[in-house]
Design a protein around this motif. Structure first.
Motif, PDB file in Angstrom:
ATOM      1  N   PRO A 378       0.828  -1.204   0.000  1.00  0.00           N
ATOM      2  CA  PRO A 378       0.000   0.000   0.000  1.00  0.00           C
ATOM      3  C   PRO A 378       0.866   1.259   0.000  1.00  0.00           C
ATOM      4  O   PRO A 378       1.889   1.333   0.685  1.00  0.00           O
ATOM      5  N   GLY A 379       0.435   2.231  -0.798  1.00  0.00           N
ATOM      6  CA  GLY A 379       1.207   3.453  -0.954  1.00  0.00           C
ATOM      7  C   GLY A 379       2.085   3.456  -2.189  1.00  0.00           C
ATOM      8  O   GLY A 379       2.679   4.479  -2.535  1.00  0.00           O
ATOM      9  N   ASP A 380       2.162   2.324  -2.896  1.00  0.00           N
ATOM     10  CA  ASP A 380       2.973   2.206  -4.101  1.00  0.00           C
ATOM     11  C   ASP A 380       2.145   2.703  -5.283  1.00  0.00           C
ATOM     12  O   ASP A 380       1.492   1.930  -5.976  1.00  0.00           O
ATOM     13  N   GLU A 381       2.170   4.022  -5.501  1.00  0.00           N
ATOM     14  CA  GLU A 381       1.343   4.623  -6.548  1.00  0.00           C
ATOM     15  C   GLU A 381       1.730   4.107  -7.930  1.00  0.00           C
ATOM     16  O   GLU A 381       0.868   3.867  -8.780  1.00  0.00           O
ATOM     17  N   GLU A 382       3.023   3.924  -8.156  1.00  0.00           N
ATOM     18  CA  GLU A 382       3.472   3.420  -9.448  1.00  0.00           C
ATOM     19  C   GLU A 382       2.854   2.056  -9.748  1.00  0.00           C
ATOM     20  O   GLU A 382       2.370   1.803 -10.861  1.00  0.00           O
ATOM     21  N   ALA A 383       2.837   1.170  -8.758  1.00  0.00           N
ATOM     22  CA  ALA A 383       2.232  -0.149  -8.943  1.00  0.00           C
ATOM     23  C   ALA A 383       0.735  -0.040  -9.199  1.00  0.00           C
ATOM     24  O   ALA A 383       0.173  -0.739 -10.051  1.00  0.00           O
ATOM     25  N   GLY A 384       0.075   0.852  -8.463  1.00  0.00           N
ATOM     26  CA  GLY A 384      -1.356   1.029  -8.671  1.00  0.00           C
ATOM     27  C   GLY A 384      -1.684   1.477 -10.077  1.00  0.00           C
ATOM     28  O   GLY A 384      -2.630   0.981 -10.708  1.00  0.00           O
ATOM     29  N   LEU A 385      -0.897   2.428 -10.607  1.00  0.00           N
ATOM     30  CA  LEU A 385      -1.153   2.912 -11.959  1.00  0.00           C
ATOM     31  C   LEU A 385      -0.855   1.834 -13.002  1.00  0.00           C
ATOM     32  O   LEU A 385      -1.542   1.745 -14.026  1.00  0.00           O
ATOM     33  N   LEU A 386       0.167   1.006 -12.752  1.00  0.00           N
ATOM     34  CA  LEU A 386       0.446  -0.101 -13.675  1.00  0.00           C
ATOM     35  C   LEU A 386      -0.705  -1.117 -13.683  1.00  0.00           C
ATOM     36  O   LEU A 386      -1.094  -1.618 -14.741  1.00  0.00           O
ATOM     37  N   LEU A 387      -1.241  -1.419 -12.511  1.00  0.00           N
ATOM     38  CA  LEU A 387      -2.393  -2.322 -12.445  1.00  0.00           C
ATOM     39  C   LEU A 387      -3.591  -1.730 -13.190  1.00  0.00           C
ATOM     40  O   LEU A 387      -4.336  -2.457 -13.867  1.00  0.00           O
ATOM     41  N   ALA A 388      -3.791  -0.425 -13.064  1.00  0.00           N
ATOM     42  CA  ALA A 388      -4.897   0.223 -13.768  1.00  0.00           C
ATOM     43  C   ALA A 388      -4.705   0.138 -15.277  1.00  0.00           C
ATOM     44  O   ALA A 388      -5.662  -0.089 -16.026  1.00  0.00           O
ATOM     45  N   ARG A 389      -3.454   0.314 -15.738  1.00  0.00           N
ATOM     46  CA  ARG A 389      -3.185   0.172 -17.178  1.00  0.00           C
ATOM     47  C   ARG A 389      -3.444  -1.255 -17.643  1.00  0.00           C
ATOM     48  O   ARG A 389      -4.014  -1.487 -18.712  1.00  0.00           O
ATOM     49  N   ALA A 390      -3.044  -2.214 -16.837  1.00  0.00           N
ATOM     50  CA  ALA A 390      -3.291  -3.615 -17.182  1.00  0.00           C
ATOM     51  C   ALA A 390      -4.795  -3.893 -17.241  1.00  0.00           C
ATOM     52  O   ALA A 390      -5.274  -4.630 -18.111  1.00  0.00           O
ATOM     53  N   LEU A 410      -6.647   0.565  -6.497  1.00  0.00           N
ATOM     54  CA  LEU A 410      -7.176   1.596  -5.605  1.00  0.00           C
ATOM     55  C   LEU A 410      -6.623   1.403  -4.187  1.00  0.00           C
ATOM     56  O   LEU A 410      -6.329   2.385  -3.492  1.00  0.00           O
ATOM     57  N   GLU A 411      -6.467   0.155  -3.764  1.00  0.00           N
ATOM     58  CA  GLU A 411      -5.908  -0.111  -2.438  1.00  0.00           C
ATOM     59  C   GLU A 411      -4.440   0.326  -2.348  1.00  0.00           C
ATOM     60  O   GLU A 411      -3.980   0.776  -1.297  1.00  0.00           O
ATOM     61  N   LEU A 412      -3.695   0.191  -3.456  1.00  0.00           N
ATOM     62  CA  LEU A 412      -2.279   0.538  -3.450  1.00  0.00           C
ATOM     63  C   LEU A 412      -2.035   2.036  -3.543  1.00  0.00           C
ATOM     64  O   LEU A 412      -1.051   2.556  -3.014  1.00  0.00           O
ATOM     65  N   THR A 413      -2.926   2.751  -4.249  1.00  0.00           N
ATOM     66  CA  THR A 413      -2.711   4.176  -4.503  1.00  0.00           C
ATOM     67  C   THR A 413      -2.977   4.988  -3.240  1.00  0.00           C
ATOM     68  O   THR A 413      -4.033   4.832  -2.608  1.00  0.00           O
ATOM     69  N   PRO A 414      -2.046   5.853  -2.851  1.00  0.00           N
ATOM     70  CA  PRO A 414      -2.269   6.676  -1.650  1.00  0.00           C
ATOM     71  C   PRO A 414      -3.561   7.472  -1.776  1.00  0.00           C
ATOM     72  O   PRO A 414      -3.790   8.140  -2.792  1.00  0.00           O
ATOM     73  N   PRO A 415      -4.433   7.411  -0.761  1.00  0.00           N
ATOM     74  CA  PRO A 415      -5.748   8.058  -0.873  1.00  0.00           C
ATOM     75  C   PRO A 415      -5.674   9.562  -1.076  1.00  0.00           C
ATOM     76  O   PRO A 415      -6.606  10.154  -1.641  1.00  0.00           O
ATOM     77  N   GLN A 416      -4.603  10.214  -0.624  1.00  0.00           N
ATOM     78  CA  GLN A 416      -4.508  11.655  -0.766  1.00  0.00           C
ATOM     79  C   GLN A 416      -4.061  12.085  -2.158  1.00  0.00           C
ATOM     80  O   GLN A 416      -4.105  13.269  -2.486  1.00  0.00           O
ATOM     81  N   ARG A 417      -3.651  11.137  -2.995  1.00  0.00           N
ATOM     82  CA  ARG A 417      -3.157  11.464  -4.318  1.00  0.00           C
ATOM     83  C   ARG A 417      -4.324  11.621  -5.297  1.00  0.00           C
ATOM     84  O   ARG A 417      -5.308  10.866  -5.246  1.00  0.00           O
ATOM     85  N   PRO A 418      -4.256  12.591  -6.230  1.00  0.00           N
ATOM     86  CA  PRO A 418      -5.336  12.760  -7.213  1.00  0.00           C
ATOM     87  C   PRO A 418      -5.607  11.501  -8.025  1.00  0.00           C
ATOM     88  O   PRO A 418      -6.741  11.253  -8.442  1.00  0.00           O
ATOM     89  N   ALA A 419      -4.551  10.703  -8.259  1.00  0.00           N
ATOM     90  CA  ALA A 419      -4.729   9.497  -9.062  1.00  0.00           C
ATOM     91  C   ALA A 419      -5.718   8.529  -8.430  1.00  0.00           C
ATOM     92  O   ALA A 419      -6.329   7.704  -9.127  1.00  0.00           O
ATOM     93  N   ALA A 420      -5.891   8.601  -7.104  1.00  0.00           N
ATOM     94  CA  ALA A 420      -6.789   7.665  -6.433  1.00  0.00           C
ATOM     95  C   ALA A 420      -8.213   7.821  -6.945  1.00  0.00           C
ATOM     96  O   ALA A 420      -8.935   6.828  -7.105  1.00  0.00           O
TER      97      ALA A 420
END
Length: 925
Positions: A378-390, A410-420
């Protein structure tokens, strides 16, 4: 299954490797494991066998042996192995089977467009079926998949449905997988059975004697008491026994005690290796059973040249095999043992680094997903965005997998980040597309609780709106959307979507004038912004509003425009043509959809085709279409028209004079209503209850059910009783409720006024008024109007009412003529129950009424086949594939498959060869 007889020409061989004579005896004995699997195929039809057992028990060897013998017997063979770290890549498992060997079942070029870019898993299954069927017409086919427990979701979907589609072709499916609760293989067998026939082969442990002989083979001499005690830990598993013995031989027994267990056995195998080789094997274990040398070198942070000797040592030790393009662990249990012996933190870090490397070197995000799911925290925004691309890559063919990936992203992306919020919005839409609407709504609520910016707030409400519509919560949808519009702050595209959703929600309300105005506003905003989603929703809302207002011409205009924007909505356009009695245009559109591969919703197309056949009085074909529609909806687990389909099938049963079948479909409609209890489904089941009650003489109950229909939202009156209002009027009159009958007649007249050029609408209005008023002239006018229309069953019904009224008026000759015509029309359509009721009226007329032609068909044998089934049977017997038969008959291959399944059941045959014999013997031309 040899090419002539359909039997598998294999005998038992060593099912577990190692060359032990005892093992050979186990698999070769009569009735043994190989014998069971080889007996799965019979008489040239399809069969499916599951080889189950624990890891290392011999499944792979048995599968390979069967495939080898089948190839020697003339089979086309496809053999593959699912991979644990590629179990999410769509169709990767089945691709290995289909592209196997020098003469693959499908070339990679032919397979590539099937696995991506299409929004229809049904389409994919159908096209794979056509290609395999064509190959099976030349020689029987064996398709074997090892380690099916790791098959990717799309391959599992295809394997659940392909065997049934190919049940008439000589295709033997062999699946090998580990035992355990809810394994993929068991799920596949459950869906596939009973067509084709299936068999499960469970491989058990070797006997103590066989294990002892195996120890002697490996150690080169008789095993002593200490070794025999050690081997008790193998539990009769030949692979574990071999590995433990090899570890014992390679290590130093005097220095290190070797307790039972594979990990310890593999430690013994690894002990003599250099530290560099051990590290290389650990990196390989993270990458998977098959991995590229250059990928392992990169993760080891060493050049390939520096690892040449390391690789050689691993190969010489019998741990890796070099296949040229890939390095492969000799058995997945070896990889798992190396993997399990690594510290968990090291495994996680290597998985995360592997994901970065794969993406950096040009692999698709989906190829890195298994590593991300294991290595990301959790908190690994890069991993979250890669999963979203997949998820975006796999959404068209595996929406459930895409939804799972986005939820994890969504669980990996930091909740305070706009990407969430962006990931969350996409998760909502994917969950809704996968049919998980309640989960989608809960996800949206959690995101809204974070108090997002106003523009994001609007986007989230628009995403949630789709879910609320799917959940039939139109009023809640309206309130939410109006609140979001009142807050403001949304981008123009988002506002256009919100406006379109509001119009769609209003189409389910009482103020349809307001809904029409809102739809017009939504369409203008969608056009101005160029937002396709808003455009689709606005047109759909306008079409729904027009249908609910009884304005069929306007509905056709909107749905035709919608079909031009999104071809998936072609079925709505087809049905709108049918409402206008324009069956010729509907037929042209159906033929266009059948002839072209497009992004059509296959199940909805079958619904439209079923309505076409029903309207034209082709009850057999209509029922086949509805059976096909339900099967396709079951496959993708999206039950849209299941209630309506069962209601129509129950009505067909009543028309045919088959009360047991009609009651079964009524019970099925009730079950499906419990799953999707929206107002429309509730009303249509209430109406079916009224029909059944009236048919069984329960007049009061029938009228009560009909009153419940009338109390439903007004829009249901137009949609439900559009072509059935005469039945409803008769039910009301039978119960003595003339006020209800008059209300229904007024409803029919109002609908006719909205559709003055539609013969069915104007004819039914005259018929309803004639029934209520006992007006023979109105009934004559109804017959004249319906004669100009395309619906023979409605015309026959009007003639029946006219004949009964004429009998009551003493006009016997004219009554007999009307009733005779009605009886003939019902009989020609297969509505033998309705024809029998008319026959009773003819007897009352006192004439020499002839027996109605035809009658209910038998349940089995050639005479049990419908006309369409006979056509299909003849074509298949002549050697046509399902696709070529469909092209000649100008129908969907899905329809041919339904007819063929019915043919096999009615004729009790299991193969095309048997079918050809039956067709020849029938003497039917």
């Amino acid at each position: 299954m040899d090419p002539g007889s359909g039997r598998v020409l294999v005998d038992g061989r060593n099912a577990c490797g190692g060359g032990s004579s005892a093992v050979q005896k186990r698999s070769a004995r009569p009735g043994g494991r190989a014998g069971e699997a080889s007996g799965a195929g019979r008489l040239g039809g399809a069969a499916l066998a599951l080889i189950g057992g624990e890891a290392g028990i011999g499944k792979t060897a048995l599968l390979g042996d069967l495939a080898e013998r089948a190839g020697e017997a003339g089979f086309s063979v496809g053999l593959g192995k699912a991979d644990e770290l590629h179990h999410l890549v769509p169709l990767s498992s089945l691709t290995a089977c289909l592209t196997y060997g020098e003469r693959p079942l499908l070339s990679e070029d032919a397979l590539a467009p099937l696995s991506r870019g299409h929004d229809q898993r049904i389409w994919l299954v159908q096209h794979l079926a056509e290609r395999i069927e064509a190959r099976a017409a030349l020689a029987p086919v064996l398709i074997g998949l090892d380690d099916v427990q790791w098959a990717d979701p799309l391959s599992r979907f295809v394997l659940k449905h392909l065997p049934a589609r190919l049940r008439t072709s000589p295709v033997l499916w062999l699946l090998a997988g580990r035992q355990g609760p809810a394994q993929a293989a068991d799920e596949i067998l459950t869906v596939a059975a009973p067509a084709p026939p299936t068999v499960t082969v469970r491989l058990g442990p070797l006997s103590d004697t066989a294990i002892g002989e195996l120890a002697g083979d490996v150690l080169g001499g008789r095993a002593d008491a200490r070794v025999r005690e050690l081997l008790e830990g193998a539990g009769g598993n030949p692979f574990l026994a071999v590995e433990m013995l090899s570890g014992l031989r390679a290590g130093d027994p005097g220095r290190r005690a070797v307790p039972p267990g594979l990990v310890v056995g593999v430690r013994g195998r690894l002990a003599p290796l250099s530290p560099g080789t051990l590290g290389f094997l650990q990196v390989g274990a993270v990458l998977g059973r098959r991995f590229r040398f250059q990928d392992a070198a990169a993760l080891s942070d060493r050049s390939p040249a520096a690892l040449v000797e390391v690789l050689g040592e691993a190969v010489r030790a019998g741990l890796l095999a070099d296949e040229g393009d890939f390095l492969v662990f000799r058995h997945d249990l070896l990889r798992q043992a190396v993997y399990a012996d690594m510290p968990p933190s090291a495994r996680r870090a290597l998985h995360r680094e592997a994901a970065r490397h794969l993406v950096a070197t040009g692999h698709r995000p989906i190829d890195a997903v298994a590593h991300l799911l294991t290595g990301a925290l959790p908190g690994d925004e890069e991993a979250g965005l890669l999963l979203a691309r997949a998820a975006d890559d796999v959404l068209p063919v595996t929406p459930a997998l895409a939804a799972d990936l986005l939820v994890r992203a969504l669980e990996l992306t930091p909740p305070q980040r706009p990407a969430a919020f962006d990931v969350g919005e996409r998760a909502i839409l994917a969950l809704a597309r996968a049919g998980r609407d309640r989960e989608a709504l809960e996800t949206g609520e959690r995101l809204l609780a974070r108090q997002p910016p106003l523009d994001v707030f609007g986007r989230l409400q628009a995403a949630i709106g789709t879910t609320l519509w799917n959940l039939d919560r139109a009023e809640e949808l309206r309130r939410r959307i109006e609140a979001a519009l009142a807050v403001g702050g949304a981008a123009p595209e988002t506002r256009a979507r919100l406006t379109a959703l509001r119009a769609l929600a209003l189409s389910r309300g009482d103020d349809l004038a307001a809904a029409r105005a809102a739809g017009g506003t939504a369409l203008r905003e969608a056009t101005a912004t160029g937002d396709r989603q808003a455009h689709v929703q606005a047109l759909f809302g306008l079409g729904e509003t027009a249908l609910n207002a009884g304005d069929t011409t306007e509905a056709l205009k909107r749905f035709a425009a919608l079909g031009a924007v999104d071809p998936a909505y072609l079925p709505e356009e087809i049905v709108a043509h049918q409402h206008l009695d324009d069956f010729a245009s509907a037929e042209r559109l159906l033929l266009r959809a059948t002839a072209q591969d497009g992004a059509y919703r296959q199940a909805m197309l079958m619904w439209a085709q079923g309505q076409q056949h029903l309207g034209l009085g082709r009850l057999d074909d209509a029922e086949a279409d509805l059976v096909t529609m339900e099967r396709l909806e079951d496959e993708v687990e999206v039950p849209v028209q299941q209630v309506n389909g069962r209601v129509v099938r129950s009505r067909i049963g009543l028309l045919r004079g088959d009360p047991p079948a009609a009651r079964r479909d009524l019970a099925a409609a009730r079950e499906r209503l419990a799953v999707k209890p929206n107002p429309g489904n509730t009303a249509v089941v209430d109406y079916l209850e009224a029909l059944h009650a009236d048919a069984s003489g329960e007049r009061a109950r029938a009228a009560e059910r009909l009153r419940r229909v009338q109390r439903h939202d007004g829009f249901m009156r137009w949609r439900l009783l559009r072509s059935w209002v005469d039945e409803a009027v008769r039910i009301a009159l039978h119960s003595g409720d003339r006020d209800l009958a008059a209300e229904l007649a007024g409803q029919a007249e109002a609908y006719a006024a909205r559709n003055p050029g539609v013969p069915t609408a104007t004819g039914l209005a005259a018929q309803a008024r004639g029934l209520v008023a006992g007006d023979v002239a109105a009934l004559r006018r109804a017959v004249a109007l319906l004669q100009d229309g395309p619906r023979p069953l409605n015309l026959a019904s009007a003639r029946t009412d006219l004949g009964a009224a004429l009998l009551a008026a003493g006009a016997r000759a004219e009554a007999v003529d009307a009733l005779t015509r009605a009886r003939a029309a019902f009989a020609e359509a297969g509505a033998h129950g309705a024809a029998a009721r008319v026959q009773n009226l003819l007897r009352r007329a006192g004439g020499q009424a002839r027996r109605a032609p035809g009658g209910p068909r038998p349940a089995h044998g050639w005479e049990a086949l419908t006309a369409s089934e006979r056509k299909v049977a003849r074509l298949i017997a002549e050697g046509h594939t399902n696709r070529s038969a469909a092209d000649l008959l100008v129908v969907s291959p899905h329809t041919v498959n339904t007819h063929l399944s019915s043919v096999f059941r009615k004729l009790s045959v299991n193969s095309r060869v048997q079918l050809a014999h039956v067709v020849l013997a029938s003497g039917d031309d």
